[in-house]
Design a protein around this motif. Structure first.
Motif, PDB file in Angstrom:
ATOM      1  N   LEU A 108       0.828  -1.208   0.000  1.00 51.57           N
ATOM      2  CA  LEU A 108       0.000   0.000   0.000  1.00 51.57           C
ATOM      3  C   LEU A 108       0.866   1.263   0.000  1.00 51.57           C
ATOM      4  O   LEU A 108       0.575   2.229  -0.723  1.00 51.57           O
ATOM      5  CB  LEU A 108      -0.933  -0.001   1.216  1.00 51.57           C
ATOM      6  N   ALA A 112       1.264   4.329  -2.924  1.00 53.84           N
ATOM      7  CA  ALA A 112       1.008   5.745  -2.632  1.00 53.84           C
ATOM      8  C   ALA A 112       2.271   6.590  -2.684  1.00 53.84           C
ATOM      9  O   ALA A 112       2.194   7.809  -2.870  1.00 53.84           O
ATOM     10  CB  ALA A 112       0.355   5.883  -1.257  1.00 53.84           C
ATOM     11  N   THR A 155       0.019   2.156  -9.443  1.00 51.84           N
ATOM     12  CA  THR A 155      -0.171   3.586  -9.672  1.00 51.84           C
ATOM     13  C   THR A 155       0.962   4.177 -10.504  1.00 51.84           C
ATOM     14  O   THR A 155       2.039   3.587 -10.621  1.00 51.84           O
ATOM     15  CB  THR A 155      -0.248   4.366  -8.344  1.00 51.84           C
ATOM     16  N   GLY A 158       4.069   4.774  -8.253  1.00 49.05           N
ATOM     17  CA  GLY A 158       4.562   3.676  -7.433  1.00 49.05           C
ATOM     18  C   GLY A 158       5.904   3.120  -7.859  1.00 49.05           C
ATOM     19  O   GLY A 158       6.600   2.491  -7.058  1.00 49.05           O
ATOM     20  N   LEU A 235       0.130  14.863   1.776  1.00 50.10           N
ATOM     21  CA  LEU A 235       0.135  13.659   0.943  1.00 50.10           C
ATOM     22  C   LEU A 235      -1.254  13.379   0.386  1.00 50.10           C
ATOM     23  O   LEU A 235      -1.404  13.028  -0.796  1.00 50.10           O
ATOM     24  CB  LEU A 235       0.624  12.460   1.763  1.00 50.10           C
ATOM     25  N   ALA A 236      -2.282  13.534   1.211  1.00 49.37           N
ATOM     26  CA  ALA A 236      -3.659  13.299   0.757  1.00 49.37           C
ATOM     27  C   ALA A 236      -4.020  14.271  -0.373  1.00 49.37           C
ATOM     28  O   ALA A 236      -4.621  13.880  -1.378  1.00 49.37           O
ATOM     29  CB  ALA A 236      -4.629  13.448   1.926  1.00 49.37           C
ATOM     30  N   LEU A 239      -2.235  13.224  -3.562  1.00 46.46           N
ATOM     31  CA  LEU A 239      -2.883  12.079  -4.199  1.00 46.46           C
ATOM     32  C   LEU A 239      -4.181  12.493  -4.896  1.00 46.46           C
ATOM     33  O   LEU A 239      -4.499  11.985  -5.976  1.00 46.46           O
ATOM     34  CB  LEU A 239      -3.164  10.993  -3.156  1.00 46.46           C
ATOM     35  N   THR A 243      -5.056  12.281  -8.943  1.00 47.59           N
ATOM     36  CA  THR A 243      -6.294  11.721  -9.479  1.00 47.59           C
ATOM     37  C   THR A 243      -6.980  12.688 -10.438  1.00 47.59           C
ATOM     38  O   THR A 243      -7.567  12.274 -11.446  1.00 47.59           O
ATOM     39  CB  THR A 243      -7.265  11.365  -8.335  1.00 47.59           C
TER      40      THR A 243
END
Length: 264
Positions: A108, A112, A155, A158, A235-236, A239, A243
């Motif tokens: 995971l 990310a 991703t 990644g 980080l959120a 991400l 997207t």
């Protein structure tokens, strides 16, 4: 002067003033100014990142740079140590259950963040936990490396080859997520099952040593709670930016640089 020219001058002067006054770190001012130029559409990714003379795709370089800076900040918080110790305690020291949790965490995190960096961060804690349990760390490290490669495939960010492919083929973050993530989930399930057989000789249970691991406090691994919250928020947002980057017409490297600019 056109509006774009005015904005370009404002961004340049702003970055120059911040560098001269040292109100923020010089690297942050430079990266922030460059990212703003791209985010505001004052220049485009092809002009900024692609060099026909040098043959270097700077979009790839700056995306890796931005993500590594973000990961470097997260490393300072102790989050990875927290996750590894918590996984070992949740597994109650049972080697196979611990391996499964470490493998899942690694996959995971690799999806990310970045697979190589993730392994470098999770490996030292794996040594610590295995030493406390009297286990051979090699099977755990091999499993984590393999899980990192599997998870990183899901991703765009990644795995470095994914970034190169996306840049050349103009694939978006969502293209990787939609087409590869489901396959990666299935592959991870198969891999976890195979690990039970592949590393069966390494799963030795010692109650006395398990007590030592259960005595560890994962909360003590967190060295800076404020920085942890801030870095996870950044980080959120990064991400989310990945997207939406195709809809916003912003290069992933710009999103990564904007996130990294918060910490330089």
């Amino acid at each position: 002067m056109t509006l774009s020219q005015v904005l370009s001058v404002v961004v340049f002067i702003g970055a120059y003033v911040l560098i001269a006054t040292e109100r923020v770190h010089r690297v942050a001012a430079a990266l922030g100014g460059a990212a703003l130029m791209l985010a505001l559409g004052l220049t485009n990714g092809e002009t900024a990142f692609h060099s026909l003379d040098a043959g270097v795709d700077w979009n790839v370089v700056f995306l890796l740079l931005g993500m590594m800076i973000i990961v470097g900040v997260i490393k300072q918080t102790g989050l990875f140590e927290y996750l590894a110790i918590a996984a070992a305690k949740r597994a109650r020291g049972k080697p196979y259950a611990m391996l499964v949790m470490l493998v899942v965490i690694t996959s995971l995190a690799s999806a990310a963040l970045d697979n190589v960096t993730t392994v470098l961060l999770i490996a030292p804690v794996t040594f610590l936990v295995c030493d406390r349990l009297g286990l051979n760390p090699i099977p755990f490290l091999i499993a984590e490396v393999m899980a990192s490669n599997i998870g990183g495939t899901a991703t765009l960010i990644g795995d470095p080859p994914n970034i190169i492919i996306a840049s050349r083929a103009e694939f978006s973050f969502n293209d990787f997520l939609i087409h590869l993530a489901p396959f990666v989930v299935v592959l991870m399930v198969v891999f976890v099952v195979v690990c039970r057989w592949l590393f069966r000789d390494a799963f030795h249970y010692d109650e006395k040593r398990v007590a030592e691991v259960m005595a560890l406090s994962e909360r003590e691994a967190i060295r800076n709670r404020t920085l942890l919250v801030q870095s996870l928020v950044v980080l959120a947002l990064v991400l989310v930016g990945f997207t939406l980057h195709s809809a916003l017409h912003v290069e992933p490297s710009v999103v990564a640089l904007l996130g990294a600019g918060c910490w330089c």
